[in-house]
Motif scaffolding. Structure first.
Motif, PDB file in Angstrom:
ATOM      1  N   ILE A  54       0.847  -1.203   0.000  1.00  0.00           N
ATOM      2  CA  ILE A  54       0.000   0.000   0.000  1.00  0.00           C
ATOM      3  C   ILE A  54       0.883   1.253   0.000  1.00  0.00           C
ATOM      4  N   GLU A  55       1.900   1.244   0.873  1.00  0.00           N
ATOM      5  CA  GLU A  55       2.789   2.415   0.934  1.00  0.00           C
ATOM      6  C   GLU A  55       3.448   2.709  -0.409  1.00  0.00           C
ATOM      7  N   SER A  56       3.851   1.667  -1.127  1.00  0.00           N
ATOM      8  CA  SER A  56       4.576   1.938  -2.376  1.00  0.00           C
ATOM      9  C   SER A  56       3.642   2.125  -3.573  1.00  0.00           C
ATOM     10  N   ASP A  57       2.472   1.480  -3.581  1.00  0.00           N
ATOM     11  CA  ASP A  57       1.681   1.450  -4.822  1.00  0.00           C
ATOM     12  C   ASP A  57       0.359   2.215  -4.795  1.00  0.00           C
ATOM     13  N   SER A  58      -0.139   2.551  -3.612  1.00  0.00           N
ATOM     14  CA  SER A  58      -1.499   3.109  -3.573  1.00  0.00           C
ATOM     15  C   SER A  58      -1.518   4.624  -3.688  1.00  0.00           C
ATOM     16  N   VAL A  59      -2.531   5.157  -4.363  1.00  0.00           N
ATOM     17  CA  VAL A  59      -2.706   6.612  -4.433  1.00  0.00           C
ATOM     18  C   VAL A  59      -3.774   7.096  -3.449  1.00  0.00           C
ATOM     19  N   ILE A  60      -4.382   6.172  -2.708  1.00  0.00           N
ATOM     20  CA  ILE A  60      -5.407   6.553  -1.723  1.00  0.00           C
ATOM     21  C   ILE A  60      -5.124   5.842  -0.394  1.00  0.00           C
ATOM     22  N   SER A  61      -5.994   6.045   0.597  1.00  0.00           N
ATOM     23  CA  SER A  61      -5.830   5.347   1.881  1.00  0.00           C
ATOM     24  C   SER A  61      -6.575   4.016   1.836  1.00  0.00           C
ATOM     25  N   ILE A  62      -5.868   2.953   2.190  1.00  0.00           N
ATOM     26  CA  ILE A  62      -6.483   1.623   2.192  1.00  0.00           C
ATOM     27  C   ILE A  62      -6.337   1.032   3.591  1.00  0.00           C
ATOM     28  N   TYR A  63      -7.473   0.639   4.174  1.00  0.00           N
ATOM     29  CA  TYR A  63      -7.480   0.083   5.523  1.00  0.00           C
ATOM     30  C   TYR A  63      -7.951  -1.369   5.450  1.00  0.00           C
ATOM     31  N   PRO A  64      -7.175  -2.296   5.991  1.00  0.00           N
ATOM     32  CA  PRO A  64      -7.580  -3.700   5.880  1.00  0.00           C
ATOM     33  C   PRO A  64      -8.601  -4.138   6.937  1.00  0.00           C
ATOM     34  N   ALA A  65      -9.464  -5.049   6.522  1.00  0.00           N
ATOM     35  CA  ALA A  65     -10.294  -5.802   7.480  1.00  0.00           C
ATOM     36  C   ALA A  65      -9.549  -7.106   7.729  1.00  0.00           C
ATOM     37  N   GLY A  66      -9.303  -7.430   8.987  1.00  0.00           N
ATOM     38  CA  GLY A  66      -8.593  -8.672   9.316  1.00  0.00           C
ATOM     39  C   GLY A  66      -9.568  -9.851   9.323  1.00  0.00           C
ATOM     40  N   ALA A  67      -9.029 -11.032   9.039  1.00  0.00           N
ATOM     41  CA  ALA A  67      -9.880 -12.231   8.981  1.00  0.00           C
ATOM     42  C   ALA A  67     -10.283 -12.698  10.382  1.00  0.00           C
ATOM     43  N   ILE A  68     -11.534 -13.107  10.537  1.00  0.00           N
ATOM     44  CA  ILE A  68     -12.009 -13.635  11.826  1.00  0.00           C
ATOM     45  C   ILE A  68     -11.336 -14.979  12.112  1.00  0.00           C
ATOM     46  N   THR A  69     -11.204 -15.797  11.045  1.00  0.00           N
ATOM     47  CA  THR A  69     -10.595 -17.128  11.225  1.00  0.00           C
ATOM     48  C   THR A  69      -9.400 -17.291  10.279  1.00  0.00           C
ATOM     49  N   MET A  70      -8.511 -18.204  10.621  1.00  0.00           N
ATOM     50  CA  MET A  70      -7.321 -18.456   9.797  1.00  0.00           C
ATOM     51  C   MET A  70      -7.758 -18.925   8.411  1.00  0.00           C
ATOM     52  N   ASN A  71      -7.151 -18.354   7.400  1.00  0.00           N
ATOM     53  CA  ASN A  71      -7.484 -18.666   5.993  1.00  0.00           C
ATOM     54  C   ASN A  71      -8.953 -18.422   5.662  1.00  0.00           C
ATOM     55  N   ILE A  72      -9.626 -17.605   6.456  1.00  0.00           N
ATOM     56  CA  ILE A  72     -11.085 -17.410   6.379  1.00  0.00           C
ATOM     57  C   ILE A  72     -11.800 -18.744   6.148  1.00  0.00           C
ATOM     58  N   ALA A  73     -11.269 -19.780   6.811  1.00  0.00           N
ATOM     59  CA  ALA A  73     -11.797 -21.129   6.579  1.00  0.00           C
ATOM     60  C   ALA A  73     -12.790 -21.559   7.651  1.00  0.00           C
ATOM     61  N   GLY A  74     -12.908 -20.779   8.715  1.00  0.00           N
ATOM     62  CA  GLY A  74     -13.917 -21.093   9.723  1.00  0.00           C
ATOM     63  C   GLY A  74     -13.535 -22.176  10.711  1.00  0.00           C
ATOM     64  N   ASN A  75     -12.263 -22.648  10.683  1.00  0.00           N
ATOM     65  CA  ASN A  75     -11.887 -23.765  11.571  1.00  0.00           C
ATOM     66  C   ASN A  75     -11.069 -23.362  12.790  1.00  0.00           C
ATOM     67  N   GLU A  76     -10.415 -22.207  12.686  1.00  0.00           N
ATOM     68  CA  GLU A  76      -9.515 -21.804  13.769  1.00  0.00           C
ATOM     69  C   GLU A  76      -9.521 -20.282  13.841  1.00  0.00           C
ATOM     70  N   LEU A  77      -9.678 -19.743  15.039  1.00  0.00           N
ATOM     71  CA  LEU A  77      -9.708 -18.279  15.158  1.00  0.00           C
ATOM     72  C   LEU A  77      -8.336 -17.687  14.843  1.00  0.00           C
ATOM     73  N   SER A  78      -8.329 -16.505  14.247  1.00  0.00           N
ATOM     74  CA  SER A  78      -7.072 -15.776  14.102  1.00  0.00           C
ATOM     75  C   SER A  78      -6.825 -15.030  15.418  1.00  0.00           C
ATOM     76  N   ASN A  79      -5.671 -14.407  15.533  1.00  0.00           N
ATOM     77  CA  ASN A  79      -5.365 -13.642  16.741  1.00  0.00           C
ATOM     78  C   ASN A  79      -5.881 -12.205  16.554  1.00  0.00           C
ATOM     79  N   HIS A  80      -7.088 -11.953  17.055  1.00  0.00           N
ATOM     80  CA  HIS A  80      -7.733 -10.659  16.798  1.00  0.00           C
ATOM     81  C   HIS A  80      -6.933  -9.499  17.386  1.00  0.00           C
ATOM     82  N   ASP A  81      -6.362  -9.708  18.569  1.00  0.00           N
ATOM     83  CA  ASP A  81      -5.584  -8.626  19.187  1.00  0.00           C
ATOM     84  C   ASP A  81      -4.434  -8.227  18.262  1.00  0.00           C
ATOM     85  N   GLU A  82      -3.752  -9.241  17.747  1.00  0.00           N
ATOM     86  CA  GLU A  82      -2.606  -8.991  16.860  1.00  0.00           C
ATOM     87  C   GLU A  82      -3.046  -8.251  15.588  1.00  0.00           C
TER      88      GLU A  82
END
Ligand SMILES: NC(=O)N[C@@H](CC(=O)O)C(=O)O
Ligand SMILES: [Zn+2]
Length: 423
Positions: free
Chosen positions: A112-140
């Motif tokens: 984003i820093e090198s290629d974007s001309v606008i502000s881009i904010y990510p949504a983090g995945a709720i689960t690993m690989n968005i696969a629904g089997n294991e939670l991601s580390n939301h705090d991180e």
């Protein structure tokens, strides 16, 4: 210093609607008033006859990087956003790898820093690989800059994981953004249009989990009658629940497009005229408070397949404003101020983006200039997005984006600045 002169400023956050000059210094707005005297060294852009809005904010785009660069990249997607009048967007985590860890978010941040001309904010995945089997580390994820949690099209079917996501949302004061689709229902509909209950059932489930956990819920691309009623009731109960609608859900219905065309294949689907009217009504009544495009670019080869095999999604960021102005304002459903509120102030508030979404001193100079008299026939050949997949080709939109300014810099100009006299 850049002076935008003689434009009509429409700014929902301050209620301003009238002829105003806007002065920009560096990346900030420093003055907004009736008449600003031209001083030595000012770059003057005369925008007489045109409108000046805060840069648009989209809470739901797919920019495909990392992993699906043949569909879109941060480079092409951010320029497509700028052309559509967007200066801040929230990108969805269904990339490869998914946006599920600090490492992936940091990698994305560098692109984003090198290629974007606008502000881009990510949504983090709720689960690993968005696969629904294991939670991601939301705090991180939140510590690394995620502004929301979402598994998007991969609805988190495990209610316990959803509960955890809502608890994280409250802890970090950030929304969970949900694409509502019951996979147990839709798996039987591979060759057909997904039914409304697949969406409405999950919206109802998520609202009840949100209530139980005192969470924060933003329902993405709402398209059904029953989902709207559920959001309305949740708001009446005082829950922190909001909703967004996509242009294809309030401008198109199965009465106006060929539903067998894979260009119309999108999730949630384009639905009945009754559902469309219900979405428009919910916008009027501010049950749905935000317009989000669900910009989902695909290479045309992934659409040139049988209905069952074709990809879901519409490349929508470059047509969004002209379609929305035509379908909502020209139709008389809402006024211009209300449309701009749905594109700026409301999404800024929901994503907790600070100092954007308003034209006032000390705010970031994210500004869009539009000609509202201009008819715009949507034509995907003109898209700068890699995704030319749209059912809006030939749609008679209204309102053209002439210039987009991000952090005080012109990042899009319809004719390389020649629309304006720059002195
Ligand atoms: N909205 C869509 O139709 N497509 C989305 C994925 C999704 O949300 O299912 C995409 O990433 O292409
Ligand atoms: Zn989605």
């Amino acid at each position: 210093m850049v002076l935008l002169r003689n434009g009509t400023v429409v700014n929902p956050k301050t209620g301003l609607n009238g002829k105003m000059d806007v002065l920009i210094e560096g990346d900030k707005i420093v003055e907004v008033s009736n008449s600003i005297e031209i001083r030595e060294g000012f770059q003057v852009i005369d925008v007489k006859g045109n409108y000046v809005f805060p840069g648009f904010i989209d809470l739901h785009v797919h920019l495909r990087e990392p992993g699906f660069e043949s569909k879109e990249t941060i480079f092409t997607g951010s320029r497509a956003c700028a052309k559509g009048g967007y200066t801040s967007v929230v990108c969805m985590p269904n990339t490869s790898p998914a946006l599920h860890s600090k490492e992936v978010l940091e990698h994305l941040k560098k692109i984003i820093e090198s290629d974007s001309v606008i502000s881009i904010y990510p949504a983090g995945a709720i689960t690993m690989n968005i696969a629904g089997n294991e939670l991601s580390n939301h705090d991180e994820l939140f510590e690394t800059g995620a502004v929301a949690l979402s598994d998007d099209g991969h609805t988190t079917m495990n209610s316990d994981f959803m509960r955890k996501a809502f608890l994280s949302s409250r802890k970090w004061n950030r929304p969970v953004m949900t694409h509502s689709e019951d996979h147990e229902v839709t798996k039987a509909f591979r060759e057909k249009i997904y039914p409304t209950n697949a969406e409405s059932d999950i919206v109802e489930r998520d609202i009840s989990l949100c209530k139980e956990t005192n969470g924060i819920l933003h329902v993405s691309h709402v398209s059904t009658d029953r989902a709207i009623d559920a959001i309305k009731n949740a708001k009446n109960e005082g829950l922190e629940v909001t909703g967004e609608a996509a242009p294809h859900h309030f401008a198109l219905s199965n009465q106006t497009v060929d539903m067998t065309s894979t260009l119309c294949k999108v999730n949630p689907p384009i639905r009945s005229e009754n559902d469309r009217l219900k979405v428009v009504d919910a916008i009027k009544n501010r049950i749905i408070e935000v317009i989000a495009t669900d910009h989902a670019p695909h290479e045309l080869s992934s659409k040139e397949k049988s209905y069952g095999d074709a990809s879901f999604g519409i490349s929508g960021i470059e047509s969004a404003f002209s379609v929305s102005y035509k379908a909502l304002v020209e139709s008389g459903a809402i006024d211009l101020m209300h449309l701009i509120e749905m594109l700026t102030e409301k999404p800024a508030r929901i994503a907790r983006l600070e100092n954007v979404g308003s034209i006032e001193p000390q705010y970031v100079a994210d500004i869009v200039i539009a000609d509202l008299d201009q008819e715009v026939l949507i034509n995907s050949d003109t898209f700068v997005s890699k995704g030319k997949n749209t059912p809006f080709n030939g749609y008679p939109g209204k309102g053209d984006i002439l210039m987009t300014i991000h952090h005080g810099k012109v990042v899009y100009s319809k004719k390389s600045g020649r629309n304006y006299v720059i002195r």
